[in-house]
Design a protein around this motif. Structure first.
Motif, PDB file in Angstrom:
ATOM      1  N   GLU A 146      27.138  19.669  46.323  1.00 18.48           N
ATOM      2  CA  GLU A 146      25.823  19.551  46.965  1.00 18.48           C
ATOM      3  C   GLU A 146      25.193  20.941  47.143  1.00 18.48           C
ATOM      4  O   GLU A 146      24.002  21.142  46.874  1.00 18.48           O
ATOM      5  N   THR A 147      26.021  21.888  47.575  1.00 17.83           N
ATOM      6  CA  THR A 147      25.526  23.246  47.837  1.00 17.83           C
ATOM      7  C   THR A 147      24.977  23.873  46.550  1.00 17.83           C
ATOM      8  O   THR A 147      23.935  24.536  46.563  1.00 17.83           O
ATOM      9  N   LYS A 188      23.447  22.608  44.259  1.00 21.94           N
ATOM     10  CA  LYS A 188      22.120  22.097  43.857  1.00 21.94           C
ATOM     11  C   LYS A 188      20.980  22.846  44.549  1.00 21.94           C
ATOM     12  O   LYS A 188      19.818  22.629  44.249  1.00 21.94           O
ATOM     13  N   HIS A 189      21.309  23.668  45.563  1.00 22.27           N
ATOM     14  CA  HIS A 189      20.245  24.311  46.353  1.00 22.27           C
ATOM     15  C   HIS A 189      20.239  25.818  46.135  1.00 22.27           C
ATOM     16  O   HIS A 189      21.292  26.461  46.210  1.00 22.27           O
ATOM     17  N   GLY A 234      22.069  28.396  48.386  1.00 18.51           N
ATOM     18  CA  GLY A 234      22.638  27.521  49.424  1.00 18.51           C
ATOM     19  C   GLY A 234      23.981  28.009  49.946  1.00 18.51           C
ATOM     20  O   GLY A 234      24.774  28.612  49.222  1.00 18.51           O
ATOM     21  N   CYS A 276      26.846  26.305  52.940  1.00 20.38           N
ATOM     22  CA  CYS A 276      26.994  25.183  53.859  1.00 20.38           C
ATOM     23  C   CYS A 276      28.454  25.056  54.284  1.00 20.38           C
ATOM     24  O   CYS A 276      29.348  25.261  53.463  1.00 20.38           O
ATOM     25  N   ALA A 292      23.795  24.687  57.362  1.00 24.26           N
ATOM     26  CA  ALA A 292      23.355  25.007  56.004  1.00 24.26           C
ATOM     27  C   ALA A 292      22.298  26.091  56.056  1.00 24.26           C
ATOM     28  O   ALA A 292      21.455  26.091  56.955  1.00 24.26           O
ATOM     29  N   ALA A 336      19.595  28.222  53.145  1.00 25.74           N
ATOM     30  CA  ALA A 336      19.116  28.218  51.754  1.00 25.74           C
ATOM     31  C   ALA A 336      17.820  29.009  51.682  1.00 25.74           C
ATOM     32  O   ALA A 336      17.338  29.502  52.703  1.00 25.74           O
ATOM     33  N   ALA A 362      14.898  23.304  51.601  1.00 20.19           N
ATOM     34  CA  ALA A 362      16.203  23.275  50.932  1.00 20.19           C
ATOM     35  C   ALA A 362      17.335  23.260  51.974  1.00 20.19           C
ATOM     36  O   ALA A 362      18.319  22.519  51.828  1.00 20.19           O
ATOM     37  N   SER A 386      17.437  19.808  53.454  1.00 21.30           N
ATOM     38  CA  SER A 386      17.944  18.797  52.526  1.00 21.30           C
ATOM     39  C   SER A 386      19.447  18.954  52.325  1.00 21.30           C
ATOM     40  O   SER A 386      20.192  17.977  52.309  1.00 21.30           O
ATOM     41  N   LEU A 387      19.912  20.212  52.231  1.00 22.55           N
ATOM     42  CA  LEU A 387      21.351  20.444  52.076  1.00 22.55           C
ATOM     43  C   LEU A 387      22.112  19.937  53.311  1.00 22.55           C
ATOM     44  O   LEU A 387      23.113  19.219  53.189  1.00 22.55           O
ATOM     45  N   SER A 430      22.131  16.084  53.357  1.00 19.63           N
ATOM     46  CA  SER A 430      23.033  15.467  52.371  1.00 19.63           C
ATOM     47  C   SER A 430      24.480  15.627  52.803  1.00 19.63           C
ATOM     48  O   SER A 430      25.291  14.704  52.656  1.00 19.63           O
TER      49      SER A 430
END
Ligand SMILES: CC(=O)N[C@H]1[C@@H](OP(=O)(O)O)O[C@H](CO)[C@@H](O)[C@@H]1O
Ligand SMILES: [Mg+2]
Length: 557
Positions: free
Chosen positions: A506-507, A509-510, A513, A515, A530, A532, A537, A540-541, A544
């Motif tokens: 997941e991280t 993707k940002h 990022g 997290c 998190a 970013a 971002a 969202s991180l 998720s």
């Protein structure tokens, strides 16, 4: 342990049976839980405190507080002889004591423990200083603590009433150093060292008026507002308005306080459009945390947060400035290179770490919890530690403090009124002002205020030191938070298996990022952090990953 002692423990502990089906642990800040579950725990921590006092042959502190937690919770923690947190070696014993199922088990446990060198018939009886915050459950829990202390033969309990947590730690330290240790002495030490720093502000700056020089303080409806008011009576040169005292109908920590402001990044209750641009600060419920903020013009509820990382940066700048003056003007023979270090945790904003490194400072990281930060900071001549949430202080080593005292004496005869003497005097005053036992919102606030005046800075100028990387913190309620096991200073999940891999995916993707998740040591939640490159971002991180935590650990019913 003789028979009299055993039977005293057996009979008194039978009034404090532990709650069924609850396992308590001495977490980041002692035991915390719903107050209705705690009387047996607090009673047993009373015993623990008395034993610790016998072992160390010194005064021990016991504080009843749950800091930033909701009002129905409470908690208890120990202050060791130096005013710091309970030695980590004793935490397993604390856990075992709190969870011993019956009075017989409890007595057996204590009997086995004291065999390993607790001087029961020592020269000095146990002595415990007891403090509590403003929680309504504090009174009954205080009685439980006193019963625990009284169940150790000869032990003395000294109730010092309602205090901030740092005041209690300060008193324990002062008592054990043979110094004056009353609440009045605390206020006197803070106010006199603050005045000293004000008098040392360079004259070209003290004439310059700082824009918006009024400070408005949110007291979290806890203990800090009233104490700050007492302190202010002894000070000149500060204009402070206090809100959320707890006496105007507001609820402790509900929509107010440093934890709320720092985590939610919105104004606390009682603040809004009327405060746009004004310098504001928020204490937490027991006044050991401090953050600053200002209300933005775009929206009444949005704030610019000036968190613990920025307080750390301000302090580091000021201390560094004084050390530079000292080293430049000093003749090489007598100079002493002071080792200055700063300490942060994984919650520190990455931008603050970069800034501190750019200043040429040594930045260290520890696991979450001030006991770790404090220990690390104590390794330096001057160690500054702060959690992003606003808990922190500046520690001066004994050796360096001694050198500073000798230096100021020498300079006062050799070069009175010089810049170098002023720098030494400032450091000495900071050493007196800032709590050497634990982070302290009141002494921290006074130091921030005087440094801003010294620099001639507004809160906005201060906030511009660097720009925070956008971040988001969330809490996830799960069935059993202890199922999350972490490593690497609590930044990597090792159990449940698969969760860390999912977080990594997941991280990735940002953009920029970062997290991590960990079980809270003070609340019944798993925390998600998190950061970013943009706020969207980071949000969202965090969202998720909160969902992942929920999937892996299941929601509590
Ligand atoms: C994210 C956060 O602020 N965590 C705080 C909070 O601990 P948790 O274990 O995260 O609940 O309270 C501790 C005691 O005040 C403090 O040391 C720590 O930094
Ligand atoms: Mg606190």
């Amino acid at each position: 342990m003789n028979e009299e002692q055993k039977s005293l423990l057996l009979s008194s502990s039978s009034h404090f049976l532990p709650p069924q089906g609850v396992r308590l642990s001495y977490g980041t800040a002692g035991f915390r839980a719903d107050a209705s579950l705690l009387s047996s725990t607090v009673y047993r921590v009373g015993i623990l405190a008395a034993l610790r006092s016998l072992k160390t042959q010194a005064v021990i502190g016991l504080m009843i507080t749950a800091s930033h937690n909701k009002i129905s919770d409470n908690g208890v923690k120990i202050a060791d002889p130096n005013g710091g947190m309970l030695s980590q070696h004793w935490e397993p014993f604390a856990d075992a004591l709190a969870n011993a199922p019956s009075p017989q088990d409890l007595v057996q446990l204590i009997n086995d423990f004291v065999k390993e060198g607790i001087p029961f018939n020592g020269v000095r009886p146990a002595e415990v200083i007891l403090g509590r915050d403003t929680r309504p459950s504090g009174d009954a829990l205080l009685t439980a603590a006193k019963e625990g202390i009284a169940s150790i033969v000869g032990a003395i309990a000294t109730d010092v009433g309602i205090l901030t947590t740092p005041q209690l730690h300060w008193m324990v330290r002062a008592r054990n150093m043979g110094m004056k240790a009353s609440e009045e002495d605390y206020f006197e030490q803070l106010s006199s060292s603050f005045r000293c720093l004000m008098d040392l502000i360079p004259s070209e700056k003290s004439n310059r008026s700082v824009p918006n020089d009024k400070l408005v303080v949110d007291g979290a409806n806890g203990v800090g507002g009233g104490k700050l008011e007492v302190l202010l009576k002894q000070l000149n040169g500060l204009s402070i308005e206090i809100r959320n005292y707890g006496e105007d109908g507001g609820v402790l920590n509900e929509g107010v306080g440093a934890d709320f402001v720092q985590k939610e990044k919105v104004v606390p209750n009682g603040f809004g459009s009327k405060d746009v641009g004004i310098r504001c600060a928020s204490l937490d419920g027991d006044a050991d945390r401090l953050v600053y903020f200002s209300v933005t013009a775009e929206s009444n509820s949005k704030i610019e947060l000036v968190d613990g990382d920025k307080i750390l940066s301000l302090f580091a700048l000021f201390i560094r400035e004084q050390l530079i003056i000292l080293s430049e003007e000093e003749d090489a023979k007598n100079s002493r290179h002071a080792h200055l270090g700063v300490v942060q945790t994984a919650y520190a904003n990455g931008a603050s770490t970069n800034y501190l490194k750019q200043l040429g400072l040594e930045v260290n990281f520890t696991p979450i919890g001030v006991k770790y930060l404090h220990e690390k900071a104590a390794e330096f001549d001057i160690g500054i530690y702060f959690e992003a949430n606003g808990h922190g202080t500046i520690l001066f080593s004994e050796d360096f403090s001694g050198w500073l005292v000798a230096k100021t004496k020498e300079l006062s005869s050799k070069s009175k009124g010089s810049e170098v003497e002023k720098a030494a005097l400032r450091l000495l005053a900071v050493n007196k002002l800032i709590n050497q036992a634990v982070g302290d919102a009141l002494s921290g606030l006074l130091l921030v205020e005087v440094i801003l005046q010294h620099m001639g800075w507004s809160i906005h100028r201060w906030n511009e030191l660097y720009h925070d990387l956008p971040s988001r913190q969330l809490k996830v309620k799960v069935a059993d938070r202890t199922a999350v096991v972490t490593a690497n200073a609590e930044t990597v999940v090792v159990s449940p298996p698969g969760l860390q891999g999912a977080i990594n995916a997941e991280t990735a993707k940002h953009s920029q990022g970062r997290c991590f998740v960990r079980p809270s040591g003070t609340e019944d939640v798993v925390r998600v952090y998190a950061d970013a490159s943009t706020q969207e971002a980071a949000d969202s991180l965090a969202n998720s990953v909160a969902k992942l935590v929920d999937q892996f650990l299941g929601c509590s019913s």
